[in-house]
Design an enzyme around this catalytic site. Structure first.
Site, PDB file in Angstrom:
ATOM      1  N   GLY A  75      20.012 -63.389  -8.171  1.00 23.36           N
ATOM      2  CA  GLY A  75      21.171 -62.566  -8.159  1.00 23.36           C
ATOM      3  C   GLY A  75      20.730 -61.317  -7.395  1.00 23.36           C
ATOM      4  O   GLY A  75      19.590 -60.910  -7.511  1.00 23.36           O
ATOM      5  N   GLN A 114      22.306 -52.564  -5.764  1.00 24.56           N
ATOM      6  CA  GLN A 114      20.888 -52.713  -5.212  1.00 24.56           C
ATOM      7  C   GLN A 114      20.723 -52.710  -3.859  1.00 24.56           C
ATOM      8  O   GLN A 114      19.657 -52.585  -3.374  1.00 24.56           O
ATOM      9  CB  GLN A 114      20.397 -54.234  -5.873  1.00 24.56           C
ATOM     10  CG  GLN A 114      20.296 -53.973  -7.170  1.00 24.56           C
ATOM     11  CD  GLN A 114      19.897 -55.606  -7.762  1.00 24.56           C
ATOM     12  OE1 GLN A 114      20.448 -56.421  -8.072  1.00 24.56           O
ATOM     13  NE2 GLN A 114      18.427 -55.744  -7.770  1.00 24.56           N
ATOM     14  N   HIS A 143      22.517 -59.648 -16.343  1.00 21.01           N
ATOM     15  CA  HIS A 143      21.627 -58.756 -15.676  1.00 21.01           C
ATOM     16  C   HIS A 143      22.458 -58.073 -14.472  1.00 21.01           C
ATOM     17  O   HIS A 143      22.235 -56.854 -14.209  1.00 21.01           O
ATOM     18  CB  HIS A 143      20.453 -59.378 -15.214  1.00 21.01           C
ATOM     19  CG  HIS A 143      19.489 -58.812 -14.267  1.00 21.01           C
ATOM     20  ND1 HIS A 143      18.166 -58.167 -14.831  1.00 21.01           N
ATOM     21  CD2 HIS A 143      19.598 -58.398 -12.913  1.00 21.01           C
ATOM     22  CE1 HIS A 143      17.537 -57.499 -13.847  1.00 21.01           C
ATOM     23  NE2 HIS A 143      18.407 -57.597 -12.910  1.00 21.01           N
ATOM     24  N   GLU A 144      23.218 -58.789 -13.585  1.00 17.85           N
ATOM     25  CA  GLU A 144      23.770 -58.197 -12.603  1.00 17.85           C
ATOM     26  C   GLU A 144      25.027 -57.192 -13.092  1.00 17.85           C
ATOM     27  O   GLU A 144      25.336 -56.303 -12.508  1.00 17.85           O
ATOM     28  CB  GLU A 144      24.316 -59.254 -11.346  1.00 17.85           C
ATOM     29  CG  GLU A 144      23.160 -60.327 -11.128  1.00 17.85           C
ATOM     30  CD  GLU A 144      22.048 -59.447 -10.458  1.00 17.85           C
ATOM     31  OE1 GLU A 144      22.180 -58.271  -9.983  1.00 17.85           O
ATOM     32  OE2 GLU A 144      20.757 -60.018 -10.365  1.00 17.85           O
ATOM     33  N   CYS A 193      13.468 -58.148 -11.648  1.00 19.28           N
ATOM     34  CA  CYS A 193      14.487 -57.540 -10.916  1.00 19.28           C
ATOM     35  C   CYS A 193      13.958 -57.160  -9.344  1.00 19.28           C
ATOM     36  O   CYS A 193      13.069 -56.815  -9.213  1.00 19.28           O
ATOM     37  CB  CYS A 193      14.987 -56.073 -11.504  1.00 19.28           C
ATOM     38  SG  CYS A 193      16.183 -55.400 -10.553  1.00 19.28           S
ATOM     39  N   LEU A 194      14.750 -57.451  -8.556  1.00 19.74           N
ATOM     40  CA  LEU A 194      14.281 -57.286  -7.066  1.00 19.74           C
ATOM     41  C   LEU A 194      14.377 -55.880  -6.823  1.00 19.74           C
ATOM     42  O   LEU A 194      13.478 -55.385  -6.036  1.00 19.74           O
ATOM     43  CB  LEU A 194      15.312 -57.865  -6.155  1.00 19.74           C
ATOM     44  CG  LEU A 194      15.528 -59.320  -6.215  1.00 19.74           C
ATOM     45  CD1 LEU A 194      16.657 -59.840  -5.312  1.00 19.74           C
ATOM     46  CD2 LEU A 194      14.261 -59.785  -5.863  1.00 19.74           C
ATOM     47  N   HIS A 205      23.647 -53.957 -13.666  1.00 19.66           N
ATOM     48  CA  HIS A 205      23.496 -53.064 -12.547  1.00 19.66           C
ATOM     49  C   HIS A 205      24.857 -52.406 -12.205  1.00 19.66           C
ATOM     50  O   HIS A 205      24.804 -51.308 -11.744  1.00 19.66           O
ATOM     51  CB  HIS A 205      23.070 -54.225 -11.428  1.00 19.66           C
ATOM     52  CG  HIS A 205      21.546 -54.337 -11.319  1.00 19.66           C
ATOM     53  ND1 HIS A 205      20.909 -53.122 -11.162  1.00 19.66           N
ATOM     54  CD2 HIS A 205      21.124 -55.246 -11.350  1.00 19.66           C
ATOM     55  CE1 HIS A 205      19.583 -53.925 -10.888  1.00 19.66           C
ATOM     56  NE2 HIS A 205      19.579 -54.830 -11.124  1.00 19.66           N
TER      57      HIS A 205
END
Length: 158
Positions: A46, A51, A132-133, A90-91, A136
């Protein structure tokens, strides 16, 4: 399509609330295409627009069934809870994982790249990824809500 730079914590853009998308045009389509390509290049499941430094209410995900694009998403239903054996990473926060309580099942209402409204249901990993997204888009990181945060284990040979 192009690979975009993934913003890393503690960049302040990750703490800002994203703005609603009102223009469904070629710029949005390019952003979505770039985000999918960037997510795959980073080996993620994702990616949210903040991000990549864009404060728009947009995220993409692919939990194994192909990419799905979410614009102006909102959770409209949820059930149950998942927690154990689901470390979350997380990226934008490489090298850390956390134990985060999430709903096991969610139903989301969002728009597609053409502004058409749709509903989408996610369970297990897909549900976790959606939540999660969506966090963000509200300036929330998993490290803010995790019961426990810990370093990622290195794979053999690294």
């Amino acid at each position: 399509m192009a690979i975009r730079t993934i913003v890393k914590h503690p960049d302040p853009v990750l703490r800002e609330k994203a703005k609603e998308v009102t223009k469904f045009n070629e710029n949005l389509h390019k952003l979505l295409d770039d985000m999918v390509e960037t997510m795959y290049e980073a080996d993620g499941v994702g990616l949210a627009a903040p991000q990549v430094g864009i404060l728009k209410r947009v995220f993409v995900l692919d939990c194994g069934d192909g990419p799905v694009e979410f614009i102006n998403p909102e959770i409209i239903e949820h059930r149950d809870q998942q927690f154990e054996n689901h470390p979350e990473g997380c990226l934008s926060i490489p090298g850390l994982y956390g134990d985060v309580r999430r709903h096991l099942w969610v139903k989301v209402r969002a728009q597609n790249r053409h502004g058409e409204t749709f509903e989408f249901e996610g369970v297990d990993l897909t549900s976790r990824c959606i939540q999660h997204e969506l966090d963000h888009l509200n300036g929330v990181l998993f490290i803010d809500i995790a019961d426990r945060v810990y370093p990622a284990k290195k794979e053999e040979g690294e």
